[in-house]
Design a protein around this motif. Structure first.
Motif, PDB file in Angstrom:
ATOM      1  N   ALA A 106       0.843  -1.205   0.000  1.00 45.37           N
ATOM      2  CA  ALA A 106       0.000   0.000   0.000  1.00 45.37           C
ATOM      3  C   ALA A 106       0.879   1.257   0.000  1.00 45.37           C
ATOM      4  N   VAL A 107       1.966   1.224   0.783  1.00 50.17           N
ATOM      5  CA  VAL A 107       2.902   2.357   0.812  1.00 50.17           C
ATOM      6  C   VAL A 107       3.574   2.503  -0.557  1.00 50.17           C
ATOM      7  N   ARG A 108       3.983   1.376  -1.124  1.00 54.14           N
ATOM      8  CA  ARG A 108       4.630   1.416  -2.449  1.00 54.14           C
ATOM      9  C   ARG A 108       3.703   2.012  -3.504  1.00 54.14           C
ATOM     10  N   LYS A 109       2.421   1.602  -3.452  1.00 52.02           N
ATOM     11  CA  LYS A 109       1.443   2.118  -4.431  1.00 52.02           C
ATOM     12  C   LYS A 109       1.261   3.621  -4.278  1.00 52.02           C
ATOM     13  N   ASN A 110       1.435   4.123  -3.059  1.00 52.96           N
ATOM     14  CA  ASN A 110       1.342   5.565  -2.815  1.00 52.96           C
ATOM     15  C   ASN A 110       2.686   6.260  -3.000  1.00 52.96           C
ATOM     16  N   LYS A 111       3.585   5.591  -3.737  1.00 51.84           N
ATOM     17  CA  LYS A 111       4.910   6.148  -4.064  1.00 51.84           C
ATOM     18  C   LYS A 111       5.703   6.523  -2.810  1.00 51.84           C
ATOM     19  N   TYR A 112       5.589   5.655  -1.800  1.00 45.23           N
ATOM     20  CA  TYR A 112       6.362   5.759  -0.552  1.00 45.23           C
ATOM     21  C   TYR A 112       6.019   6.991   0.279  1.00 45.23           C
TER      22      TYR A 112
END
Length: 286
Positions: free
Chosen positions: A258-264
């Motif tokens: 989820a964090v990765r999808k939000n570009k960290y």
């Protein structure tokens, strides 16, 4: 008289269930799928951990926070000696100790973790961070183990610890910005920041830089390594507990993506696993 006792304990467990419903939707989503008696035991254990968190959060000074932990430690000692405080959470926990082969030590470990939080200092190394994670979350894994693996002959102690550490690392990675902005804490190890020549001051700028991503990913990969390590041991948990254990682990693991999808972006966005995604994870492991 017996009816009154049954009604009281029913209300005590409801008190504990309301606490987990309010504070941890992902945990509740996973463990409410257990048979009722086991789910109630998990809710009672969670209520203890939540009480420890809340007592510290509500105190205003370090001295008051330490006093709150000490007071809870005294209550735990009374509980251990068979003289629990007359309170719904303690009554429910006493019932859990009667029904399962519980160990009191992890509850003391949890309070050690609370003291580490109160007297917080930025971890120097990954091993220092994982030691902290053991006390605040590996301890929870050990608390839950007698309920979730009551029928196995295999020693799952390390499995419970590893899963707790993986989940706490995940919490840290999800809440990097919130922890720094709200309580001035950086759980990222000093050694990891130094590898990238990255400073706490840079973290305060709330910018997702390549340096930050590399540090974040090293911790995420460690968490994922632990999730993968424990996966073969799910089959040793009680048959009625395997799905909730695997579901909770996979929902937590999903927070990293989820964090990765939000570009960290751990600074301006609240990263979470949606109900739809939880359902997809559930169907995938069902």
């Amino acid at each position: 008289m017996e009816l009154n006792k049954q009604e009281t304990i029913k209300q005590d467990y409801q008190y504990c269930e309301n606490i987990i419903k309010q504070h941890s939707k992902s945990f509740y989503y996973a463990f409410s799928r257990l048979p009722k008696a086991k789910a109630q035991a998990i809710f009672a254990i969670y209520a203890f951990c939540r009480r420890a968190d809340d007592d510290v959060d509500l105190a205003e000074t370090t001295q008051e926070q330490l006093a709150a932990v000490d007071a809870l430690e005294k209550e735990l000692a009374l509980f251990e000696s068979g003289k629990p405080i007359d309170h719904p959470a303690w009554r429910a926990l006493a019932d859990v100790f009667e029904r399962y082969d519980m160990d009191i030590q992890p509850f003391y470990y949890q309070l050690t973790g609370q003291k580490m939080d109160v007297q917080f200092s930025m971890p120097e190394t990954m091993s220092g961070l994982e030691k902290y994670c053991f006390y605040v979350a590996g301890s929870v894994g050990l608390m839950l183990l007698p309920v979730l693996a009551s029928e196995t002959n295999k020693d799952l102690t390390q499995t419970a610890i590893d899963l707790g550490v993986a989940m706490q690392l995940t919490n840290i990675l999800r809440d990097v910005g919130e922890d720094f902005q709200n309580i001035g804490r950086v759980y990222l190890p000093v050694s990891e920041l130094e590898k990238e020549n990255y400073s706490v001051r840079e973290l305060g700028k709330k910018e997702v830089t390549d340096k930050f991503i590399r540090i974040w990913e090293r911790l995420a990969q460690r968490a994922e390594e632990l999730y993968d390590k424990v996966q073969p041991d799910y089959r040793y948990f009680d048959e009625d507990s395997r799905l909730p254990v695997e579901l909770s682990a996979n929902v937590y693991k999903g927070l990293l993506n989820a964090v990765r999808k939000n570009k960290y972006d751990c600074f301006t966005k609240r990263n979470y696993v949606s109900k739809m995604e939880m359902q997809r994870i559930y169907q995938a492991i069902k």
